[in-house]
Design a protein around this motif. Structure first.
Motif, PDB file in Angstrom:
ATOM      1  N   ALA A 254       0.828  -1.214   0.000  1.00  0.00           N
ATOM      2  CA  ALA A 254       0.000   0.000   0.000  1.00  0.00           C
ATOM      3  C   ALA A 254       0.861   1.262   0.000  1.00  0.00           C
ATOM      4  CB  ALA A 254      -0.937  -0.009   1.206  1.00  0.00           C
ATOM      5  N   LEU A 255       2.038   1.176   0.618  1.00  0.00           N
ATOM      6  CA  LEU A 255       2.910   2.366   0.638  1.00  0.00           C
ATOM      7  C   LEU A 255       3.186   2.854  -0.783  1.00  0.00           C
ATOM      8  CD1 LEU A 255       5.702   1.628   3.302  1.00  0.00           C
ATOM      9  CD2 LEU A 255       3.510   2.782   3.609  1.00  0.00           C
ATOM     10  N   ASP A 256       3.366   1.897  -1.709  1.00  0.00           N
ATOM     11  CA  ASP A 256       3.699   2.279  -3.088  1.00  0.00           C
ATOM     12  C   ASP A 256       2.537   2.990  -3.780  1.00  0.00           C
ATOM     13  OD1 ASP A 256       6.189   1.208  -2.774  1.00  0.00           O
ATOM     14  OD2 ASP A 256       5.791  -0.639  -3.906  1.00  0.00           O
ATOM     15  N   LEU A 257       1.345   2.871  -3.236  1.00  0.00           N
ATOM     16  CA  LEU A 257       0.171   3.464  -3.882  1.00  0.00           C
ATOM     17  C   LEU A 257      -0.283   4.764  -3.224  1.00  0.00           C
ATOM     18  CD1 LEU A 257      -1.759   0.152  -4.580  1.00  0.00           C
ATOM     19  CD2 LEU A 257      -0.482   1.564  -6.206  1.00  0.00           C
ATOM     20  N   ILE A 258       0.454   5.199  -2.211  1.00  0.00           N
ATOM     21  CA  ILE A 258       0.155   6.521  -1.646  1.00  0.00           C
ATOM     22  C   ILE A 258       0.811   7.545  -2.558  1.00  0.00           C
ATOM     23  CG2 ILE A 258       0.507   8.087   0.301  1.00  0.00           C
ATOM     24  CD1 ILE A 258       0.531   5.628   2.121  1.00  0.00           C
ATOM     25  N   SER A 259       0.012   8.478  -3.000  1.00  0.00           N
ATOM     26  CA  SER A 259       0.528   9.452  -3.960  1.00  0.00           C
ATOM     27  C   SER A 259       0.809  10.764  -3.232  1.00  0.00           C
ATOM     28  CB  SER A 259      -0.516   9.613  -5.051  1.00  0.00           C
ATOM     29  OG  SER A 259      -0.282  10.782  -5.753  1.00  0.00           O
TER      30      SER A 259
END
Lengths: 284, 782
Positions: free
Chosen positions: B123-128
């Motif tokens: 999910a960290l990779d999908l926080i913009s």
């Protein structure tokens, strides 16, 4: 240092591994895992599928076939380092394998995985080039043989075609008047070669250098053959003077790099120092 | 009395550690547990323009996402707990997650909580996050220049504090026969304990109790500070840190991370775990050292040091970590005169904010920095006046008959025999023989060198009154409870919080020695605020002198009561009872005796106790030391430099340390070994390097060189024993001496080897390239 999700498939034969690689372009081979898994944990490599070939028996083992030592791609560094025939006929390979990483790495890491990964600081490429090793690769169209010298193209870039598998490494047993060695300056953190030099040099009965293959790893974007050093050796008398003269060309055939640990200038210097040392070992 | 004090006893904690049966924080598994992952800034300095978590919320398994804006209101800020007086210390708010601006690579931006560690990480990779990148500054000297990027509006010049001490004047330097000036840099280090940081929190809404497992060197300090950040009363907050896999100072600090995990556990009503990975450790756990120092030493031609003056620029990183301001001030400045009779001292320290990971205590904490600069300056001075560096030290060491010795910085050194440790080490090293051999080898073109360090260390922190006077926001006393069970077995509860130092063994030895019970009959409990009333933790080489002394006092109380009960059982007066090897005797009638176990049983049965004696056999002590203790010693290293490559090989390493009375020589030696390794790590290999954009270039164990066993020869160690007069055991600290002494010892040895090349300075770590360059640039061989 948690990898992305990936599918895991276990291949029981080379043919099955090749078939999976053909159908899934996001698949990568997993052998010992000591190069690929760290990249995945850093999310620098994110293969969709891992094809575990560690159980493929046909890829294991060391044997003498005619005038060659044939080493299965899944043979571990520890197995290479301690094999009596390797130690006798290919001492530089045994020395290099014995100094890769640490005990755990040597017990898991494989010769095929190491060469296919082509880390520019890896030890084995230099030895493979110096011994004029041949890599047998297998693909959907069958088997092919690539010279180690032509295999390493850049950092983690090789001539291995997509979807193919290194099955073994064949190393010609050098003539009896050939002496070979590998020396390296290890990085204090990783143990990889800041500079590593492999040499296989044949000297005639009258003390003339007949034949020389020298290869340098660690210093450049990939392991390279130090042709100018070889040229400066062949035909000369094996002497300290010849060694010093030849070693000064050690950095001339590679794209020498620089990083936070060692500058280009220092790496060039180390190429010369370690080439001198390896030549002293095999010639004097 | 038994002779277990001073004997080698194998570490009782090791079997569980080396067979994987320790209970570390990451081993805690709770039903329904969630996992947290923290999004960390990829930029050293940037404004957060926008932050969108919608994509991340859609990852299967994600339960909650928190941002800095979400938490700024409900959570308090992370405090600084050391405020040196008269230092104009600025404490800009340190939010658990950055609110508007990130200030270093690794600064927390958002937290994801999910039902697996993998989902949380994905999910960290999908926080913009949209950042407006700002110019960064990583060097403390550059950060103080006009026009440098400003981290906090509260400190427009980036100066976090300015602290001074000393009595030196320009006059002293103007009139000196010899003045040596030098500038050195003591590089930044990454602590890298084997166990990374971790935290688990569990909230019980029925009782309002919160339990936090955390990798801490000081669980009660964690409780104290977390209570403030979270607004949970201390009596509803339990902090557990039973097995901790090394700290080296980095687990003193209270970090945003454990507060975030605790907040999430309360907010979600489910247990939450977070474990740092090694990459995160490099970025988000405090670093150590990082000083630039301008140095001046004044002396006479015949080798008397008259003054030392230091201006230090300490890189504090982006925020002031828990104990950080005390490290380059109190723990550094006060000990600058070292083991020498230097009459004039001046220390002037700037603590500076930069766009880097916050720094804080790292093994030795300030004292290695002070020792390094002093020992380097003494060698440069010796070279200047053409005197052997050992002779210079001999002429300046505080003589044994001058203790207690008062330094110009206000310390009172308790006891010492510095010349004895020096002469013992010189004998072991055959120093004179080495100097002769060095001449021969130099004639053959080989470059060997020797470095000698004489040091003194402030340890046994410390009297609480002094803690208050120097701005430490806590006490520095220690607690101990000794509980004797009916069968005579003993449980000790200590307020110190060992995390590898071996006190489960050494404290059991103290008990066995005092009570005459077998070591195996003693259990040492630590690291749990629910079981231990209070304590200030393990750091500053304080556990043995302070917590060990608390234990000794409690044991005396137990023994006194046991003696009264024994007297009653023997039907003699208390004065007529003698005690040895766990037996109480009637004086003059040794055949009449009762064992400690008999007494323990009677104390609990209470069928027939002497009048006025309460049942049970238990005592508690709260011990506040009268002074610090001062360990000291001499370390000697011999190296050979390969001038073709610049490689340094350590040929011999000799350490003579004095930590007062030694409880367990094997454990003391182990502490010295580990300390030496870390000290040499700084000298030769380790270094956290930032590029100009504030990216940590040496951010993995593939780039950051931790010392490895094969880099070292066998260490030759010995102890002299000069008891501390301040505590009942006569002990001093030993956990940091190696780190303090080893760094200058090795660097001075290398510089000694290269003296023929005229080399005066090589920046640490002394990598082969730096050594090689110094030879190239060092000028002609003399």
């Amino acid at each position: 240092m948690i990898p992305q999700a990936f599918a895991y498939r276990r291949a029981s034969s080379v043919a099955e591994a090749i078939a999976i690689l053909q159908e899934d372009s996001g698949a990568k081979l997993l052998a010992g895992g000591h190069s690929l898994l760290p990249l995945m944990k850093m999310r620098l490599a994110n293969p969709a599928t891992l094809v575990d070939i560690s159980g493929v028996k046909e890829l294991r083992g060391i044997q003498r076939v005619g005038d060659e030592m044939v080493i299965g791609a899944l043979t571990t560094h520890a197995e290479v380092a301690k094999h009596p025939l390797i130690r006798t006929h290919l001492p530089a390979l045994a020395e290099a394998a014995a100094r890769i990483g640490d005990l755990q790495v040597r017990n898991r890491g494989t010769i095929g995985g190491n060469l296919a990964h082509a880390d520019p600081s890896s030890d084995l490429p230099a030895v493979a080039i110096a011994y004029d090793a041949r890599l047998t690769v297998m693909g959907p169209a069958g088997r092919d043989v690539l010279a180690a010298e032509d295999f390493f193209l850049g950092p983690m870039v090789t001539a291995l075609p997509d979807g193919q598998v290194i099955s073994s490494v064949a190393v010609p047993i050098p003539a009896s008047n050939t002496r070979s060695a590998y020396v390296k300056c290890p990085h204090p953190a990783s143990g990889y070669a800041v500079v590593g030099v492999a040499a296989a040099v044949a000297v005639s009965a009258d003390g003339t250098v007949e034949h020389a293959r020298i290869s340098v790893t660690g210093a450049a974007d990939c392991a390279y053959r130090a042709r100018q050093v070889e040229e400066a050796l062949v035909g000369k008398t094996a002497s300290l003077e010849t060694v010093h003269e030849a070693a000064q060309y050690a950095a001339e055939d590679g794209w020498i790099g620089s990083d936070v640990y060692a500058s280009e200038e220092y790496r060039r210097h180390l190429c010369c120092v370690y080439t001198k040392r390896v030549l002293q070992k095999v010639l004097l | 009395m038994s002779t277990v004090f001073g004997q080698v006893v194998k570490r009782r904690e090791d079997p569980r550690f080396i067979t994987g049966r320790g209970q570390y924080t990451d081993d805690v598994q709770l039903p329904g547990m969630l996992y947290a992952a923290i999004l960390r800034s990829p930029h050293a300095h940037a404004r957060i323009v926008s932050l969108d978590v919608e994509g991340a919320k859609r990852v299967p398994g994600v339960v909650a996402i928190y941002t800095g804006r979400d938490l700024a209101e409900p959570m308090g800020t992370v405090p600084t707990a050391w405020i040196p007086p008269e230092s104009s210390l600025k404490t800009p708010p340190h939010h658990a997650l950055a609110v508007d601006k990130v200030r270093y690579v690794g600064d927390g931006v958002a937290m994801v909580v999910a039902d697996s560690r993998y989902a949380a990480r994905d999910a960290l990779d999908l926080i913009s996050v949209q950042y407006e990148v700002l110019p960064a500054v990583v060097n403390q000297v550059e950060a103080m220049r006009d026009g440098a990027p400003v981290l906090h509006e509260e400190a427009p010049d980036n100066v976090a504090f300015h602290w001074q001490i000393g009595n030196v004047t320009d006059e002293v330097f103007n009139q000196a026969e010899v003045v040596v000036r030098h500038t050195i840099r003591q590089q930044r280090l990454v602590p890298n304990p084997m166990e990374p940081r971790a935290s688990v929190a569990q909230y019980n809404p029925a009782t309002g109790e919160l339990t936090v497992w955390v990798t801490s060197q000081n669980p009660h300090i964690h409780r104290f500070i977390l209570s403030g950040i979270l607004g949970i009363p201390e009596h509803r907050l339990r902090v557990v840190a039973t097995d901790v896999g090394g700290g080296f100072g980095a687990k003193i600090a209270v970090y945003p991370d454990e507060a975030l995990v605790a907040f999430a556990a309360m907010d979600l009503g489910r247990p939450v775990k977070w474990t740092e990975d090694r990459r995160e450790h490099f970025l988000a756990t405090t670093h150590g050292r990082d000083h630039v120092e301008e140095l001046e030493l004044a002396g006479t031609r015949d080798g008397r040091i008259q003054a030392i003056r230091v201006r230090a620029y300490a890189n504090m990183g982006a925020y002031l970590s828990t104990a950080a301001p005390g490290v380059p001030t109190i723990l550094f400045g006060l000990i600058v005169p070292g083991p020498y009779t230097i009459p004039y001292v001046g220390v002037d320290v700037y603590g500076v904010f930069t766009n880097t990971t916050p720094t804080d205590a790292y093994r030795g904490a300030g004292r290695p920095e002070a020792t390094y600069l002093l020992e380097r300056m003494v060698d440069l001075y010796a070279r200047e006046i053409r005197m052997d560096p050992v002779e210079v030290r001999r002429r300046n060491l505080i003589p044994a008959d001058e203790f207690p010795y008062h330094t110009p910085t206000g310390l009172e050194y308790d006891s010492g025999n510095y010349h004895l440790a020096l002469s013992r080490a010189l004998d072991m090293a055959d120093y004179d023989g080495f100097r002769r051999k060095q001449q021969e080898l130099r004639a053959q073109g080989r470059h060997v060198g020797v470095g000698v360090t004489t040091y003194v260390e402030i340890c046994g922190l410390g009297p609480s009154q002094v803690a208050g006077a120097v701005g430490f926001q806590g006490g520095l006393w220690e607690s101990s409870t000794v509980r004797v069970h009916p069968t005579g077995k003993v449980t000790v509860f200590t307020g110190s919080s060992p995390h590898g130092q071996g006190e489960e063994t050494t404290f059991a030895q103290i008990v066995a020695d005092k009570l005459g019970v077998p070591v195996e009959d003693v259990e040492v409990v630590h690291g749990d605020t629910a079981r231990i009333s209070m304590g200030w933790g393990t750091y500053g080489s304080r556990t043995t002198p302070v917590a060990g002394s608390a234990l000794a006092v409690a044991l005396d109380r137990v023994l006194e009561k046991a003696r009264r009960i024994a007297a009653h059982m023997l039907e003699v007066s208390t004065e007529d009872v003698e005690c040895a090897d766990g037996q109480f005797y009637a004086k003059g009638a040794p055949s009449r005796s009762v064992s400690f176990q008999d007494v323990a049983l009677q104390a609990h049965m209470a069928w027939n106790l002497p009048q006025g004696v309460e049942p049970s056999l238990e005592a508690q002590a709260f011990y506040d030391p009268a002074n610090f203790t001062y360990s000291f010693g001499t370390h000697i290293c011999m190296v050979e430099v390969d001038t073709d490559t610049g490689d340094v090989r350590i040929d011999r390493y000799i350490a003579v340390d004095d930590c007062g009375r030694v409880i367990n020589p094997m454990i003391a030696e182990g502490q010295v070994h580990g300390g030496i390794v870390q000290g040499i790590g700084q000298a030769l290999w380790e270094g956290a390097v930032y590029d100009e954009q504030g990216q940590l270039v040496t951010g993995t164990l593939m780039d950051y060189a931790m010392p490895k066993a094969r880099f070292f020869p066998n260490f030759e160690t010995a102890f002299t024993e000069t008891p501390s007069p301040h505590n009942p055991l006569g002990v001093k600290g030993i956990g940091e001496t190696g780190t303090i002494a080893a760094t200058p010892t090795v660097v001075n040895a290398v510089l000694d080897a290269l003296a023929p090349f005229g080399v005066r300075e090589i920046q640490m770590p002394l990598t082969p390239e730096r050594v090689w360059r110094s030879i190239q640039e060092g000028g002609q061989r003399s």
